[in-house]
Design a protein around this motif. Structure first.
Motif, PDB file in Angstrom:
ATOM      1  N   GLU A 172       7.515  55.018  59.048  1.00  0.00           N
ATOM      2  CA  GLU A 172       8.035  53.657  58.898  1.00  0.00           C
ATOM      3  C   GLU A 172       8.604  53.445  57.724  1.00  0.00           C
ATOM      4  OE1 GLU A 172       9.076  50.096  60.557  1.00  0.00           O
ATOM      5  OE2 GLU A 172       8.868  51.733  61.151  1.00  0.00           O
ATOM      6  N   SER A 173       7.671  54.385  56.522  1.00  0.00           N
ATOM      7  CA  SER A 173       8.225  53.939  55.662  1.00  0.00           C
ATOM      8  C   SER A 173       9.225  54.697  55.006  1.00  0.00           C
ATOM      9  CB  SER A 173       6.873  54.091  54.177  1.00  0.00           C
ATOM     10  OG  SER A 173       6.088  55.085  54.279  1.00  0.00           O
ATOM     11  N   THR A 174       9.399  56.036  55.362  1.00  0.00           N
ATOM     12  CA  THR A 174      10.459  56.910  54.996  1.00  0.00           C
ATOM     13  C   THR A 174      11.551  56.765  55.332  1.00  0.00           C
ATOM     14  OG1 THR A 174       9.073  58.643  56.054  1.00  0.00           O
ATOM     15  CG2 THR A 174       8.377  57.591  53.720  1.00  0.00           C
ATOM     16  N   ARG A 219      -3.164  56.211  53.178  1.00  0.00           N
ATOM     17  CA  ARG A 219      -1.308  56.454  53.526  1.00  0.00           C
ATOM     18  C   ARG A 219      -2.374  56.284  55.377  1.00  0.00           C
ATOM     19  NH1 ARG A 219       1.520  55.577  51.120  1.00  0.00           N
ATOM     20  NH2 ARG A 219       0.191  54.785  49.737  1.00  0.00           N
ATOM     21  N   SER A 225       5.502  60.306  49.263  1.00  0.00           N
ATOM     22  CA  SER A 225       4.630  59.887  49.223  1.00  0.00           C
ATOM     23  C   SER A 225       3.068  60.012  49.588  1.00  0.00           C
ATOM     24  CB  SER A 225       4.542  58.936  50.565  1.00  0.00           C
ATOM     25  OG  SER A 225       3.648  58.261  51.140  1.00  0.00           O
ATOM     26  N   TYR A 278       3.029  55.394  59.180  1.00  0.00           N
ATOM     27  CA  TYR A 278       3.161  55.316  58.572  1.00  0.00           C
ATOM     28  C   TYR A 278       4.585  56.022  57.414  1.00  0.00           C
ATOM     29  CZ  TYR A 278       2.655  53.414  53.429  1.00  0.00           C
ATOM     30  OH  TYR A 278       2.953  52.273  52.283  1.00  0.00           O
ATOM     31  N   GLY A 329      -3.258  52.185  55.703  1.00  0.00           N
ATOM     32  CA  GLY A 329      -0.983  51.951  55.903  1.00  0.00           C
ATOM     33  C   GLY A 329      -0.462  51.180  57.418  1.00  0.00           C
TER      34      GLY A 329
END
Length: 427
Positions: A89-91, A110, A101, A86, A113
């Motif tokens: 992928e998100s950062t 997290r 995060s 997660y 996610g």
């Protein structure tokens, strides 16, 4: 500063310089970065230490049992990997953003996610075949596998499935334009790419067509172009008007195949019936409706045309033919028989693996005479079927000769694979 934050040596790195490889999970690196830079304080660490065991137990219970130590250890690995997936992928792999995060969100959120990411991935189509949809009860075992996969594997699979999903949506869009129900595609297990190619081909050959064609109708469409001697370059193979922008890449990806096949399709020297037979490589690339009744009607219509023209009654098959085929007049069985005739091998409609290998060795040593099979067809097959059988045989000879006589195929792997695909070879 972590190993990933500074180079191994103080000197400017050369092109081939070695650097430390930090093999820690991304979650661990982000956590260490956050602590080292004051992003994550002691209170946040204490909260994480409280939440982590809860998350491990929940994951172990979901995939098996929370009472077994191996399951709990595996659950720990899954949780760390899910959080890493997660955060990556998100950062975009930014350690500073990942640390923030972790600071601003709960530890378990997290992990969830990452789990949600994988669930969305698993829900995407794995195959472009309409008949191979997923099953709801397969999510848990698939999630168990993917929860331990790397981010690189996730991204590669996401890219692959995204392309598949786009192809399916494009095929669905094209089918709807011809009032072709998706249930029909699922029932016969149509491939999305084959539907797209057929749609492009249909637009080029019959732009005013309102229905998706079966093999008989399509054959007539092509035959009409052959009669008019239409050149491939005169036909426009373009993206359909009104095609949604998000589907253009999926359709464009199939245009090259259609453009490459079009000259052969329009070439009167290439037997059309063989191109469109169900087992041909060409037919496999294009989805046409199966309509046995239409084929039977077309056959009887051809007989009626013979009667109207005042032609003699069609020649029936001889007793020699009946004895040779033994009731097996499907294309693989007939090709097996013709191949035996051409190589001087005892007439059979089915070969064992051993017999097939022996036949290939004999062919390569002594050659073959395809004309012997052609003569047999003309002497013994039913009159109304002779032309089709000759076309079938000539097409096989043309497409297989190089492989069957290849000097490079020492172990006969390619030749035997061809016979298994085109002829009747028993396991």
């Amino acid at each position: 500063m972590t190993a990933s934050d500074k180079p191994f040596a103080a000197d400017p790195p050369a092109a081939n310089a070695l650097q430390l490889h930090d093999a820690r999970p991304f979650f661990e690196k982000a956590l260490a970065h956050g602590v080292a830079h004051g992003i994550i304080d002691a209170a946040k660490l204490a909260t994480m230490n409280t939440d982590a065991p809860k998350g491990m137990v929940q994951i172990a219970r979901y995939f098996g049992s929370e009472f077994l130590r191996p399951e709990l250890e595996r659950a720990r690995d899954r949780m760390v990997n899910l959080i890493s997936l997660y955060l990556l992928e998100s950062t975009g792999g930014d350690l500073h953003e990942a640390a923030i995060s972790l600071r601003d969100n709960s530890f378990l959120s997290r992990s969830k996610g990452g789990s949600d990411m994988l669930k969305r991935l698993i829900a995407m189509p794995e195959s472009s075949n309409f008949g191979m949809g997923g099953y709801a009860d397969a999510e848990t075992p698939l999630l168990a596998v993917w929860s331990l996969r790397s981010h690189a594997e996730y991204q590669a699979e996401l890219a692959r499935r995204t392309q598949i999903a786009a192809a399916i949506e494009a095929a669905r869009w094209l089918a709807e334009a011809y009032d072709l129900d998706e249930d029909a595609l699922e029932e016969v297990g149509a491939d999305a790419e084959a539907v797209i190619r057929a749609g492009l081909l249909l637009q080029a050959l019959a732009p005013k067509a309102a229905d998706w064609p079966n093999a008989v109708v399509f054959e007539k469409i092509v035959a009409a172009h052959r009669k008019k001697q239409t050149a491939a370059g005169a036909l426009k193979v373009s993206l359909p008007s009104g095609l949604p922008a998000g589907l253009k890449a999926a359709v464009e990806a199939q245009r090259a195949t259609v453009l490459a096949d079009l000259p052969r399709l329009l070439d009167a020297a290439t037997p059309l019936r063989n191109l469109l037979r169900p087992t041909s490589g060409f037919r496999a690339r294009y989805f046409l409706l199966d309509d046995p009744l239409a084929e039977v009607d077309d056959y009887h219509r051809s007989l009626a045309d013979l009667d109207e023209d005042g032609a003699d009654d069609p020649q029936p098959a001889s007793k020699t033919w009946a004895k040779a085929v033994q009731g097996n007049e499907d294309e693989p069985s007939l090709l097996t028989l013709f191949l035996c005739l051409a190589t001087g091998t005892p007439k059979k409609t089915v070969l064992t693996e051993k017999t097939a290998a022996s036949l290939v060795r004999k062919l390569r040593k002594s050659g073959w005479q395809p004309a012997l099979a052609t003569d047999f067809i003309r002497a013994h097959a039913a009159g109304v079927r002779q032309a089709d059988y000759v076309e079938l045989w000539n097409s096989f000879v043309q497409e297989s000769q190089a492989t069957l006589q290849s000097d490079m195929d020492y172990q006969m792997h390619d030749a035997l694979a061809l016979l298994r695909r085109e002829c009747h070879v028993a396991a």
